[in-house]
Design an enzyme around this catalytic site. Sequence first.
Site, PDB file in Angstrom:
ATOM      1  N   ARG A  49      -6.899  12.421 -10.321  1.00 44.32           N
ATOM      2  CA  ARG A  49      -7.721  13.761 -10.790  1.00 44.32           C
ATOM      3  C   ARG A  49      -6.875  14.821 -10.911  1.00 44.32           C
ATOM      4  O   ARG A  49      -7.287  16.007 -11.640  1.00 44.32           O
ATOM      5  CB  ARG A  49      -9.135  13.729  -9.911  1.00 44.32           C
ATOM      6  N   ASP A  92     -11.198  11.026 -14.529  1.00 46.20           N
ATOM      7  CA  ASP A  92     -12.428  11.310 -13.692  1.00 46.20           C
ATOM      8  C   ASP A  92     -13.197   9.988 -13.800  1.00 46.20           C
ATOM      9  O   ASP A  92     -13.738   9.552 -14.722  1.00 46.20           O
ATOM     10  CB  ASP A  92     -13.132  12.588 -14.314  1.00 46.20           C
ATOM     11  N   LEU A  93     -13.578   9.583 -12.400  1.00 47.22           N
ATOM     12  CA  LEU A  93     -13.993   8.081 -12.424  1.00 47.22           C
ATOM     13  C   LEU A  93     -15.520   8.174 -12.895  1.00 47.22           C
ATOM     14  O   LEU A  93     -16.038   7.209 -13.586  1.00 47.22           O
ATOM     15  CB  LEU A  93     -13.892   7.711 -11.056  1.00 47.22           C
ATOM     16  N   LYS A 146      -8.019  -2.530   2.190  1.00 49.54           N
ATOM     17  CA  LYS A 146      -8.923  -2.777   3.212  1.00 49.54           C
ATOM     18  C   LYS A 146      -9.255  -1.107   3.433  1.00 49.54           C
ATOM     19  O   LYS A 146      -8.494  -0.255   3.154  1.00 49.54           O
ATOM     20  CB  LYS A 146      -8.412  -3.420   4.394  1.00 49.54           C
ATOM     21  N   HIS A 176      -1.859  -5.952   5.198  1.00 49.98           N
ATOM     22  CA  HIS A 176      -0.229  -5.627   5.094  1.00 49.98           C
ATOM     23  C   HIS A 176       0.095  -6.446   6.526  1.00 49.98           C
ATOM     24  O   HIS A 176       1.418  -6.792   6.184  1.00 49.98           O
ATOM     25  CB  HIS A 176       0.030  -4.227   4.878  1.00 49.98           C
ATOM     26  N   LYS A 180       4.346  -8.854   6.586  1.00 55.93           N
ATOM     27  CA  LYS A 180       5.360  -8.571   7.798  1.00 55.93           C
ATOM     28  C   LYS A 180       6.430  -9.511   8.155  1.00 55.93           C
ATOM     29  O   LYS A 180       5.989 -10.693   8.085  1.00 55.93           O
ATOM     30  CB  LYS A 180       5.083  -8.021   9.057  1.00 55.93           C
ATOM     31  N   ASP A 233     -11.408  -1.955  11.968  1.00 55.00           N
ATOM     32  CA  ASP A 233     -10.127  -1.363  11.378  1.00 55.00           C
ATOM     33  C   ASP A 233      -9.136  -2.451  11.520  1.00 55.00           C
ATOM     34  O   ASP A 233      -8.325  -2.661  10.769  1.00 55.00           O
ATOM     35  CB  ASP A 233      -9.861  -0.193  12.000  1.00 55.00           C
ATOM     36  N   HIS A 238      -6.466  -7.694  10.343  1.00 55.02           N
ATOM     37  CA  HIS A 238      -5.197  -7.947  11.103  1.00 55.02           C
ATOM     38  C   HIS A 238      -5.070  -9.028  11.974  1.00 55.02           C
ATOM     39  O   HIS A 238      -4.450  -9.868  12.034  1.00 55.02           O
ATOM     40  CB  HIS A 238      -4.318  -6.785  11.457  1.00 55.02           C
ATOM     41  N   LYS A 338      -5.813   2.403  19.822  1.00 52.24           N
ATOM     42  CA  LYS A 338      -5.005   3.774  19.381  1.00 52.24           C
ATOM     43  C   LYS A 338      -4.576   4.520  20.830  1.00 52.24           C
ATOM     44  O   LYS A 338      -5.343   4.307  21.785  1.00 52.24           O
ATOM     45  CB  LYS A 338      -5.764   4.485  18.575  1.00 52.24           C
TER      46      LYS A 338
HETATM   47  C1  BG6 Z   1      -4.365  -0.279   9.105  1.00 52.80           C
HETATM   48  C2  BG6 Z   1      -5.332   0.460  10.046  1.00 52.80           C
HETATM   49  O1  BG6 Z   1      -4.803  -1.187   8.647  1.00 52.80           O
HETATM   50  O2  BG6 Z   1      -3.123  -0.405  10.038  1.00 52.80           O
HETATM   51  C3  BG6 Z   1      -4.616   1.658  10.912  1.00 52.80           C
HETATM   52  O3  BG6 Z   1      -6.339   0.948   9.155  1.00 52.80           O
HETATM   53  C4  BG6 Z   1      -3.592   1.253  11.637  1.00 52.80           C
HETATM   54  O4  BG6 Z   1      -5.585   2.436  11.706  1.00 52.80           O
HETATM   55  C5  BG6 Z   1      -2.616   0.429  10.716  1.00 52.80           C
HETATM   56  O5  BG6 Z   1      -3.013   2.278  12.069  1.00 52.80           O
HETATM   57  C6  BG6 Z   1      -1.470  -0.131  11.499  1.00 52.80           C
HETATM   58  O6  BG6 Z   1      -0.528  -0.799  10.740  1.00 52.80           O
HETATM   59  P1  BG6 Z   1       1.055  -0.657  11.005  1.00 52.80           P
HETATM   60  O7  BG6 Z   1       1.715  -1.596  10.167  1.00 52.80           O
HETATM   61  O8  BG6 Z   1       1.585   0.623  11.113  1.00 52.80           O
HETATM   62  O9  BG6 Z   1       0.959  -1.423  12.347  1.00 52.80           O
END
Ligand code: BG6
Length: 487
Positions: A49, A92-93, A146, A176, A180, A233, A238, A338
């Site tokens: 946008r 614009d959605l 996600k 993701h 890896k 999260d 993951h 974290k």
């Molecule tokens: C994301 C999370 O999916 O993965 C983040 O939402 C996190 O909170 C991140 O920091 C970590 O990914 P990576 O590849 O940096 O370990």
Amino acid sequence: MEFQPTSSFTFVLFGGTGDLSMRKILPALYEAHRAGMLAASGKIVAVARHEEDRDGYLRWVNEHVKAHVAKSGVDENAWSSFVDRIEYVKLDLGKAEDFVKLRDAMQDLPGTRVFYLATGPSLFVPICRALASVDLNENARIVLEKPLGYDLRSSNAINDAVGEIFAEEQIYRIDHYLGKEPVQNLLALRFGNALFEPLWRREWVESIQITIAEELGVEARGDFYDNTGALRDMVQNHLLQLLSIVAMEPPHSMDSDSVRDEKLRVLRALKQIDPRDISKVAVRGQYHAGVIRGTSVPAYATEPGVKTDSATETFVALKVEIENWRWAGVPFFLRTGKRLADRVAEIVVNFRAVPHSALGSSALRPGANRLVIRLQPNETIRLYCLAKKPGEGMNLSSVHLDLAFDQFFKEGQMEAYQRLLLDVIHGRLALFVRRDEQEAAWKWVEPILNEWAASGKPKPYAAGTWGPAAASAMLAQHDTCWLEEEN
Ligand code: BG6
């Protein structure tokens, strides 16, 4: 390097000026372009946008994306031909006519159509519906980032609505971590060698740890994170995906459904946690102020966007069991947080000690027989065994065999996003999460989410440590400890 360049494509990037596009998606596409992996005719259509026109967007790309490209620096020629691939549509959605504009802009563009939704999940359904209203859903692939929902109900609602517009084979749910390199290598190690298979079971494995530890805090995402927490999260996606790769049965082939069927079996075999037992098998924590590598960092509750009385967890440790013949009784300890003491992601497979030691008590030490798969940093797979120390007497010491990827394979390393985006363009679904897997994962975490929402608060831990002491106590009950606590 051997590779198959993609066939022609049009890659439409919603959220074209967002953080993810800037840090991950556009740099990954650039890398694939630079390596000659993309069809010459392939186009990228960024949708956003904020910028008025293509010139404005390209200025933004030059200013913001370049800094996130390749540690080795930018190749200016490759960069300029990459930028030539980019078109831009201001959209614009909320305006249906803007989707007509998008359709018109795509009319003469070639190849497979990929729509990448690098936007918040609340926009997934409106975008899919708008795409369908101009018939852009046909013969297309859609990539969903996600978090896909907040719980089982909301994730089902999104999947139902998207499923009315796209068939399951058109939907690429990205995690993701599955992209890896060491995760791929774990599959190669397990299913390309006969060596490990007989040992990969309850008779020989004592316990498994999977850790994803971060030094970073919530950065600029306080608002989002405070409504999310570490369980949603990191664990629901993951960590459970890594667990299912570690524990799955050998698949019939590497095709999409063979791999995903086996992962699903693991997710469905996770032992349901009785809400009354949650405090015994699940620890949640929240970081307070502390020091990381000599720098003071503030408490979670004082981060921008976070409620001062927040009960959101920034750390989770779990004991998980899998109810099948291969794994019955073997504890899998999962952990993420974290602002921990180090940034490390690894899978630790602890094999059992010898049943009787003719070589003295050092052969009974925990950790003598161990496989460590380090996902980051310094991707390696290490097999620890005992060897005799040189000199007189029979004194044993731990040594390791090392598979350091960057030394064995000098080139061809790929970032997770690059691999996954190429998979989307090639139409390979194996590393994307199928709906039933996602549902099974939500079903398993929900009792914990519910229990934590209903009562208590996370335990505090100082930033720069390994989380609350309760996470160590949980392992002590099984006569074991986290890897870093051993020495
Ligand atoms: C994301 C999370 O999916 O993965 C983040 O939402 C996190 O909170 C991140 O920091 C970590 O990914 P990576 O590849 O940096 O370990």
